[in-house]
Design an enzyme around this catalytic site. Structure first.
Site, PDB file in Angstrom:
ATOM      1  N   ASP A   9       0.859  -1.230  -0.161  1.00 56.27           N
ATOM      2  CA  ASP A   9       0.203   0.056  -0.102  1.00 56.27           C
ATOM      3  C   ASP A   9       0.929   1.257   0.047  1.00 56.27           C
ATOM      4  O   ASP A   9       1.653   1.485   0.924  1.00 56.27           O
ATOM      5  CB  ASP A   9      -0.913   0.024   1.252  1.00 56.27           C
ATOM      6  CG  ASP A   9      -1.946   1.141   1.090  1.00 56.27           C
ATOM      7  OD1 ASP A   9      -2.268   1.587   0.227  1.00 56.27           O
ATOM      8  OD2 ASP A   9      -2.727   1.004   2.237  1.00 56.27           O
ATOM      9  N   ASP A 103      -2.740   2.460  -6.153  1.00 56.76           N
ATOM     10  CA  ASP A 103      -1.927   2.617  -5.091  1.00 56.76           C
ATOM     11  C   ASP A 103      -1.830   1.434  -4.110  1.00 56.76           C
ATOM     12  O   ASP A 103      -1.246   1.302  -3.367  1.00 56.76           O
ATOM     13  CB  ASP A 103      -1.971   3.713  -4.332  1.00 56.76           C
ATOM     14  CG  ASP A 103      -3.180   4.006  -3.530  1.00 56.76           C
ATOM     15  OD1 ASP A 103      -4.257   3.015  -3.963  1.00 56.76           O
ATOM     16  OD2 ASP A 103      -3.568   4.691  -2.735  1.00 56.76           O
ATOM     17  N   GLU A 104      -2.307   0.317  -4.585  1.00 54.55           N
ATOM     18  CA  GLU A 104      -2.214  -0.977  -3.651  1.00 54.55           C
ATOM     19  C   GLU A 104      -2.536  -2.459  -4.458  1.00 54.55           C
ATOM     20  O   GLU A 104      -3.390  -2.094  -5.469  1.00 54.55           O
ATOM     21  CB  GLU A 104      -3.188  -1.007  -2.425  1.00 54.55           C
ATOM     22  CG  GLU A 104      -4.621  -0.942  -2.825  1.00 54.55           C
ATOM     23  CD  GLU A 104      -5.616  -0.861  -1.380  1.00 54.55           C
ATOM     24  OE1 GLU A 104      -5.162  -1.774  -0.697  1.00 54.55           O
ATOM     25  OE2 GLU A 104      -6.467  -0.172  -1.633  1.00 54.55           O
TER      26      GLU A 104
END
Length: 355
Positions: A9, A103-104
């Site tokens: 993350d 983003d993860e």
């Protein structure tokens, strides 16, 4: 053999990219999107989060909390490019990569390309490579399934790594506050507190029939994860067909103002999920479930991607069309009808987030 799952993350991704590219923003409270007058924030730096500022928050509220907040115009094409750069690092270690958003992502490194025995070592290498190539930090969770890896990645943010070993799974879950369980939002947490459920160990008092009684289909999930069980595989190239949010209320809604307030909460939650997922669609659907479990839906489709200001208006129109003269136990909003390159198409929705 137990699986080796990593959840990566990125730390305050959009805001961190802005602080990286504009050194004068480093160490300062930064909001991406929005404005001091109007709009909705798409992301906030850690310095801003100290003031309680978060994504999907109205800019006016954010400014009241932090008058020195700096608003930075979004650059979603840049974020997308950096996200792809990071994803290429993941593929150096495994083809089993399941992106959840820009983003993860989940990675299954049980049989990784480099033959590294330790999943923790893989996570450390990935974090270091991300920093070396992008000057951005990431947090990592390492464990035996997706639920535990996801929860672990939140334990030592920012720039941390947390491992939940097989021998420590049950002890970790039993002491985990229920608010930290992935999938437990504000309303579910309130309902659990009413049932005297505050930590993972409290969930163990409930057998499966009781969990299903109180939480519906989600009862299966809560029953399993309270015992450290999550059999979901890491799915590469997962294609989402919709992004939605719904809430089952502990008490049926009967008052019109209550209903409108809950729909407003759903709007903000849906905008946040759309922003994080990088998705956008042309169809908005309202779901209403009444106290007798009868369910209806109302949908509207427009020609272009739904912008944030359009979403709010469309949701209100759908609510006006729905018969809400009976007690309501569930409300939900979903955006669907994505185009082929939904990540690119969703940029228009995100751009309108801060208009």
């Amino acid at each position: 053999m137990s699986r080796k799952i990593i959840h990566i993350d990125m730390d305050a991704f959009f805001a961190s990219v802005e602080q990286r590219d504009f050194p004068e923003l480093r160490g300062k409270p930064v909001a991406v999107g929005g404005s001091s007058e109007r709009g909705v924030i798409a992301a906030a730096s850690y310095e801003a989060r100290k003031y309680g500022i978060r994504s999907a928050m109205a800019s006016k509220i954010a400014v009241r909390r932090c008058p020195q907040l700096i608003f930075q115009k979004h650059r979603f094409e840049v974020y997308k490019e950096v996200s792809q750069q990071i994803r290429e690092i993941f593929y150096e270690y495994t083809h089993l990569v399941e992106p959840l958003s820009l983003d993860e992502a989940f990675l299954d490194v049980t049989d990784n390309k480099k033959g590294i025995e330790s999943a923790t070592e893989v996570a450390r290498e990935i974090k270091q490579k991300i920093f070396d190539q992008t000057q951005l930090t990431a947090s990592a969770g390492v464990s035996v399934n997706k639920f535990l890896a996801k929860v672990a990645s939140d334990q030592r943010k920012p720039n941390g790594i947390f491992i939940i070993k097989p021998s420590g799974v049950q002890a970790f879950i039993e002491q985990l506050p229920i608010e930290k369980f992935f999938g437990v939002g504000k309303k579910t947490a309130e309902k659990m507190h009413q049932l005297d459920i505050h930590k993972g160990k409290d969930l163990l008092r409930f057998d499966l029939p009781r969990m299903l009684h109180y939480f519906g289909k989600a009862g299966h999930y809560f029953y399993d994860v309270a015992r450290g069980v999550d059999e979901r595989p890491v799915r590469p190239n997962r294609e989402r067909k919709s992004v939605g949010i719904e809430n089952t209320f502990s008490r049926d809604l009967k008052d019109e103002q209550q209903i409108k307030h809950e729909v407003e909460t759903l709007k903000q939650g849906l905008l946040k999920r759309l922003s994080k997922s990088g998705k956008g669609g042309k169809t908005l659907t309202l779901k209403v479930k009444f106290d007798n479990f009868e369910q209806i839906t109302r949908s509207k489709t427009i020609e272009q991607e739904i912008a944030s200001n359009q979403l709010a208006r469309l949701a209100d129109d759908l609510l006006n069309e729905a018969p809400i003269n009976r007690p309501i136990r569930l409300l939900g909003l979903t955006v669907s009808n994505f185009q082929e390159d939904a990540t690119t198409d969703a940029l228009q929705l995100k751009i309108n987030f801060s208009d």
